[in-house]
Write an enzyme that holds these catalytic residues in place. Structure first.
Site, short mmCIF file in Angstrom:
data_model
loop_
_atom_site.label_atom_id
_atom_site.label_comp_id
_atom_site.label_asym_id
_atom_site.label_seq_id
_atom_site.Cartn_x
_atom_site.Cartn_y
_atom_site.Cartn_z
CB SER A 35 -5.28 -9.82 -2.54
OG SER A 35 -6.15 -9.32 -1.57
CG HIS A 67 -10.38 -11.85 -1.60
ND1 HIS A 67 -9.57 -12.66 -0.83
CD2 HIS A 67 -9.68 -10.72 -1.80
CE1 HIS A 67 -8.43 -12.03 -0.56
NE2 HIS A 67 -8.48 -10.84 -1.14
CG HIS A 89 -9.85 -9.40 4.25
ND1 HIS A 89 -10.49 -9.81 3.10
CD2 HIS A 89 -8.52 -9.59 4.02
CE1 HIS A 89 -9.60 -10.24 2.22
NE2 HIS A 89 -8.40 -10.13 2.76
CE1 TYR A 91 -11.04 -5.22 3.35
CE2 TYR A 91 -8.98 -5.95 4.34
CZ TYR A 91 -9.83 -5.87 3.25
OH TYR A 91 -9.48 -6.44 2.05
CD GLU A 92 -14.27 -8.95 3.32
OE1 GLU A 92 -15.23 -9.26 2.60
OE2 GLU A 92 -13.33 -9.74 3.55
CB ALA A 119 -1.47 -9.59 -1.60
CG MET A 220 -4.66 -4.92 5.42
SD MET A 220 -5.78 -3.99 4.33
CE MET A 220 -4.67 -2.72 3.72
CB SER A 221 -5.56 -11.32 5.79
OG SER A 221 -4.43 -11.74 5.04
CG ASN A 244 2.34 -2.96 -1.95
OD1 ASN A 244 1.81 -4.06 -1.76
ND2 ASN A 244 2.37 -2.03 -1.03
CG HIS A 260 -7.18 -3.79 -3.86
ND1 HIS A 260 -6.67 -4.77 -3.02
CD2 HIS A 260 -8.26 -4.37 -4.47
CE1 HIS A 260 -7.41 -5.88 -3.11
NE2 HIS A 260 -8.38 -5.65 -4.00
#
Ligand SMILES: O=P(O)(O)O[C@@H]1C[C@H](O)[C@@H](CO)O1
Length: 285
Positions: A35, A67, A89, A91-92, A119, A220-221, A244, A260
């Site tokens: 990201s 992306h 990802h 989650y997509e 990230a 998440m990846s 973060n 995000h």
């Protein structure tokens, strides 16, 4: 195109042939931009070939802001590279097989090392936004519920079914990364990356649990890419950009709506330093 429920060697060959028809040289190193890190692909030197994922047979198109979904081939620090400007990802709505399909294509193109970047949220107060961490190990939470990018694939066709995951983030390569960071004057963290499914962020209770289990950062990846790369005998280097610091207080009323965007902004700020480490690392491979 309907989501394929499996991957076949024919699909990999078709995608690989499509790329080779547009870039005849053999890439040596693969890079996945996390990201906000797509700029890494902009430094690929001419003659760079850019191919949209959607044009490559059996590639899924990236749908996440930050992306772009373009495969870039050319030279970086004098070496032939294949860069994913943006990743896929789970989650997509994509399967783990689809998300890791590009890894199989990179391996078939001839890549022997992949540099995976992402990230991530910090679980440690001393890891602050803008810090760069080399991934020493990971915790695969989707794997605990039986999700694997190797699921259902015949070992006769794809290689080892029982892929070892110790030394997944190659120690010798990590030593080279540490030397490269020192040479480029960039300070480097090292730690354990925990993958969760997302796309929602973690609750404070989940963050406290992750820290107590030994994770240093959360994202998440990446993990499914590492697993497939290792099945393909491709060596892996992993980098997390700390974007973060997670919230661990369940009573906190902090508004996290824009996280995000915060992630994309923090990644971009670290991109030049990461690029410098990557260029010095590539030089030593
Ligand atoms: O592709 P990466 O892992 O860098 O993306 C992270 C995880 C989510 O996709 C997103 C959250 O902001 O950034």
């Amino acid at each position: 195109m309907a989501a394929p429920c499996t991957v076949t060697m024919e699909m990999i060959t078709e995608a690989t042939d499509f790329v080779r028809a547009r870039y005849s040289e053999q890439p040596e190193i693969g890079i996945v931009c996390g990201s906000g890190l797509g700029e890494l692909a902009d430094s690929v030197e001419e003659p760079a070939v850019r191919i949209r994922y959607g044009d490559i047979p059996h590639f899924a198109q990236s749908t996440v802001h930050g992306h772009s979904g373009v495969l870039v081939l050319g030279r970086l620090a004098g070496r032939r590279v294949c860069v994913m400007q943006g990743r896929l990802h789970p989650y997509e709505g994509l399967t783990y097989l689809q998300c890791s399909f590009p890894m199989r294509v990179m391996a078939k193109l001839g890549v022997s090392v992949v540099i995976l970047t992402n990230a991530a949220g910090s679980l440690r107060p001393e890891f602050q936004p803008g810090d760069i961490m080399t991934i020493r190990d990971h915790i695969n939470f989707p794997g605990f519920s039986g999700r694997s990018p190797l699921q259902g694939l015949s070992p006769e066709v794809f290689g080892d079914r029982f892929v070892p995951m110790n030394n997944a983030y190659d120690k010798k390569l990590r030593d080279k990364v540490a030397a490269a960071a020192a040479a480029s004057g960039v300070s480097l963290r090292t730690g354990v990356y925990a993958m969760l499914g997302g796309p929602h962020f973690e609750t404070p209770a989940e963050c406290r649990m992750l820290r107590s289990l030994g994770a240093d950062v959360v994202g998440m990846s990446t993990v499914h890419e590492t697993i497939v790369a290792r099945q393909c005998k491709v060596r892996v280097i992993g980098f997390s950009i700390i974007t973060n610091v997670v919230v661990t207080d369940s009573d906190s009323e902090l508004d996290q709506t824009g996280v995000h965007l915060e992630v994309l902004k923090a990644s971009k700020l670290a991109a030049n330093r990461l690029q410098s480490i990557i260029a010095h690392t590539i030089d030593q491979l």
